[in-house]
Scaffold this active site. Structure first.
Site, mmCIF file in Angstrom:
data_model
loop_
_atom_site.group_PDB
_atom_site.id
_atom_site.type_symbol
_atom_site.label_atom_id
_atom_site.label_comp_id
_atom_site.label_asym_id
_atom_site.label_seq_id
_atom_site.Cartn_x
_atom_site.Cartn_y
_atom_site.Cartn_z
ATOM 1 N N THR A 96 0.869 -1.182 0.000
ATOM 2 C CA THR A 96 0.000 0.000 0.000
ATOM 3 C C THR A 96 0.899 1.222 0.000
ATOM 4 O OG1 THR A 96 -1.692 -1.139 1.275
ATOM 5 C CG2 THR A 96 -1.810 1.256 1.248
ATOM 6 N N LYS A 171 -7.996 1.969 -2.924
ATOM 7 C CA LYS A 171 -7.781 1.534 -1.536
ATOM 8 C C LYS A 171 -7.777 2.748 -0.592
ATOM 9 C CE LYS A 171 -5.237 -0.657 1.917
ATOM 10 N NZ LYS A 171 -4.472 -1.630 2.526
ATOM 11 N N LYS A 246 -1.918 5.727 8.477
ATOM 12 C CA LYS A 246 -1.050 5.653 7.286
ATOM 13 C C LYS A 246 -1.880 5.919 6.021
ATOM 14 C CE LYS A 246 1.328 2.569 4.187
ATOM 15 N NZ LYS A 246 1.832 1.270 3.805
HETATM 16 P P1 NAD Z 1 5.831 -5.674 7.505
HETATM 17 O O1 NAD Z 1 6.645 -4.530 7.984
HETATM 18 O O2 NAD Z 1 5.436 -6.748 8.449
HETATM 19 O O3 NAD Z 1 6.583 -6.387 6.273
HETATM 20 C C1 NAD Z 1 7.258 -5.699 5.264
HETATM 21 C C2 NAD Z 1 8.540 -6.431 4.986
HETATM 22 O O4 NAD Z 1 9.204 -5.824 3.885
HETATM 23 C C3 NAD Z 1 9.528 -6.401 6.174
HETATM 24 O O5 NAD Z 1 9.777 -7.728 6.622
HETATM 25 C C4 NAD Z 1 10.758 -5.716 5.596
HETATM 26 O O6 NAD Z 1 11.970 -6.238 6.082
HETATM 27 C C5 NAD Z 1 10.585 -5.982 4.109
HETATM 28 N N1 NAD Z 1 11.357 -5.063 3.279
HETATM 29 C C6 NAD Z 1 11.384 -3.708 3.291
HETATM 30 N N2 NAD Z 1 12.267 -3.248 2.391
HETATM 31 C C7 NAD Z 1 12.803 -4.346 1.792
HETATM 32 C C8 NAD Z 1 13.797 -4.523 0.790
HETATM 33 N N3 NAD Z 1 14.420 -3.476 0.230
HETATM 34 N N4 NAD Z 1 14.124 -5.783 0.437
HETATM 35 C C9 NAD Z 1 13.508 -6.850 1.014
HETATM 36 N N5 NAD Z 1 12.581 -6.742 1.970
HETATM 37 C C10 NAD Z 1 12.229 -5.499 2.344
HETATM 38 O O7 NAD Z 1 4.534 -5.019 6.814
HETATM 39 P P2 NAD Z 1 3.160 -5.769 6.462
HETATM 40 O O8 NAD Z 1 2.225 -5.641 7.600
HETATM 41 O O9 NAD Z 1 3.453 -7.086 5.876
HETATM 42 O O10 NAD Z 1 2.597 -4.775 5.331
HETATM 43 C C11 NAD Z 1 3.125 -4.775 4.020
HETATM 44 C C12 NAD Z 1 2.269 -3.848 3.163
HETATM 45 O O11 NAD Z 1 0.922 -4.313 3.179
HETATM 46 C C13 NAD Z 1 2.243 -2.405 3.672
HETATM 47 O O12 NAD Z 1 2.245 -1.531 2.573
HETATM 48 C C14 NAD Z 1 0.930 -2.335 4.429
HETATM 49 O O13 NAD Z 1 0.386 -1.027 4.469
HETATM 50 C C15 NAD Z 1 0.063 -3.264 3.596
HETATM 51 N N6 NAD Z 1 -1.065 -3.861 4.336
HETATM 52 C C16 NAD Z 1 -0.862 -4.394 5.572
HETATM 53 C C17 NAD Z 1 -1.933 -4.956 6.243
HETATM 54 C C18 NAD Z 1 -1.762 -5.579 7.614
HETATM 55 O O14 NAD Z 1 -2.774 -5.906 8.251
HETATM 56 N N7 NAD Z 1 -0.534 -5.792 8.095
HETATM 57 C C19 NAD Z 1 -3.202 -4.960 5.652
HETATM 58 C C20 NAD Z 1 -3.359 -4.441 4.369
HETATM 59 C C21 NAD Z 1 -2.272 -3.889 3.716
#
Ligand code: NAD
Length: 296
Positions: A96, A171, A246
């Protein structure tokens, strides 16, 4: 079955990649955290060496990273996906992120000859685990047709929302509307209580008349009327107030950029920022009721 590279194996990416493995795809993945790679290995995801190793030799690359700056680095960085993916690789960004950054990534990717979609999700970690996520997809019809079968093993619903960046756009617009409606419902209960109304009496009328909306009849922010809502379990998230904040910030960035009038979206952002600043950003987003009811 396809060979898929998956970058970002966090709360969402880990179960999503696991569901692609379950569907029979050959998945390799990378994350900055070694523990995430290890956890993915336990779900059958092969460890790749860096972004380069994830993007090479696959038909599809998926990214699920936190913010626009991460997506930009992962796709467009010197050592990013575009620099390493083979010709014809389909690119999918499930993160997102802000619409403007998404459209820049699309433009560069398409100029370099790649099909790309933005495909952010709703449904949270539960939806990612249970393969019931809603995907909101932006990109050309041809890119969407290629992406759809890849997304299916992770999805409950998949919508093609139009051109590049439109998945992100729908979204953040939907979540801005949700925040406004949740605050509206919360204010109604806060005022009703002060006028001596029982929550249930207000619910019975409003949920079957013109005040009716999802925030009231399905996700009611006061305990009692809707037993499945987070209000009945101490506002345990669900979708946290910080995650809503966010998305409201992304909506405001888009409103400023496009000149759209969104005064209630702006005020919603301020109210969620206040909730977060008070140390309650980990509550479910319906916990805004407690702040508006002067109960925090
Ligand atoms: P998170 O922080 O748990 O996971 C993101 C991962 O990306 C981390 O493990 C991080 O190390 C990795 N990362 C970042 N930069 C990187 C790179 N250069 N190379 C490799 N890995 C890299 O976040 P999440 O909760 O999984 O959310 C991910 C996305 O999904 C976000 O944009 C969030 O807004 C969206 N989202 C999350 C939820 C939720 O409930 N958690 C729901 C809908 C949407």
């Amino acid at each position: 079955m396809a060979k898929i590279g998956f970058i970002g194996l966090g709360h969402m990416g880990l179960p999503m990649a696991g569901n692609l493995v379950k569907a029979g795809h050959q998945v390799k993945g990378f994350d900055l955290y070694p523990e995430a790679i290890k956890a993915a290995g336990e779900r059958g995801v092969e460890a790749a060496s860096g972004i380069a190793g994830t993007a090479q030799g696959v038909e599809v690359v998926i990214a699920m990273v936190p913010e626009g700056k991460h997506s930009r680095a992962v796709f467009l960085g010197d050592d990013g996906i575009l620099a390493h993916a083979g010709k014809g690789t389909l690119l999918i960004d499930c993160s997102t992120i802000d619409v403007a950054t998404s459209r820049i990534i699309h433009e560069v990717a398409e100029k370099a000859g790649f099909d790309m979609v933005d495909a952010p999700v709703s449904g949270g970690v539960g939806g990612a685990e249970g393969a019931t996520l809603t995907f909101m997809v932006g990109g050309s019809g041809a890119a969407y047709q290629r992406a759809k079968p890849v997304l299916e093993p992770m999805a409950g619903k998949i919508f093609h929302c139009g051109a590049a960046g439109n998945g992100e756009a729908v979204k953040i617009v939907n979540n801005m509307l949700l925040a406004i409606s949740m605050i509206g419902v919360s204010e109604a209960f806060a005022l009703g209580r002060r006028l001596g109304l029982e929550d249930q009496a207000l619910f019975d009328v409003a949920s079957t008349s013109s005040g009716r909306c999802w925030s009231l009849d399905t996700y009611c922010p006061v305990p009692g009327p809707v037993p499945t809502s987070p209000a009945n379990r101490g506002y345990q998230a669900g979708f946290t107030a910080d995650m809503m904040l966010k998305d409201l910030r992304l909506a405001q960035a888009a409103a400023i950029e496009t000149g759209a009038m969104t005064p209630l979206g702006k005020h919603s952002e301020e109210l969620y920022a206040e909730l977060s600043k008070g140390g309650h950003g980990g509550l479910d987003f319906s916990g805004i009721f407690k702040m508006l009811d002067n109960d925090l």
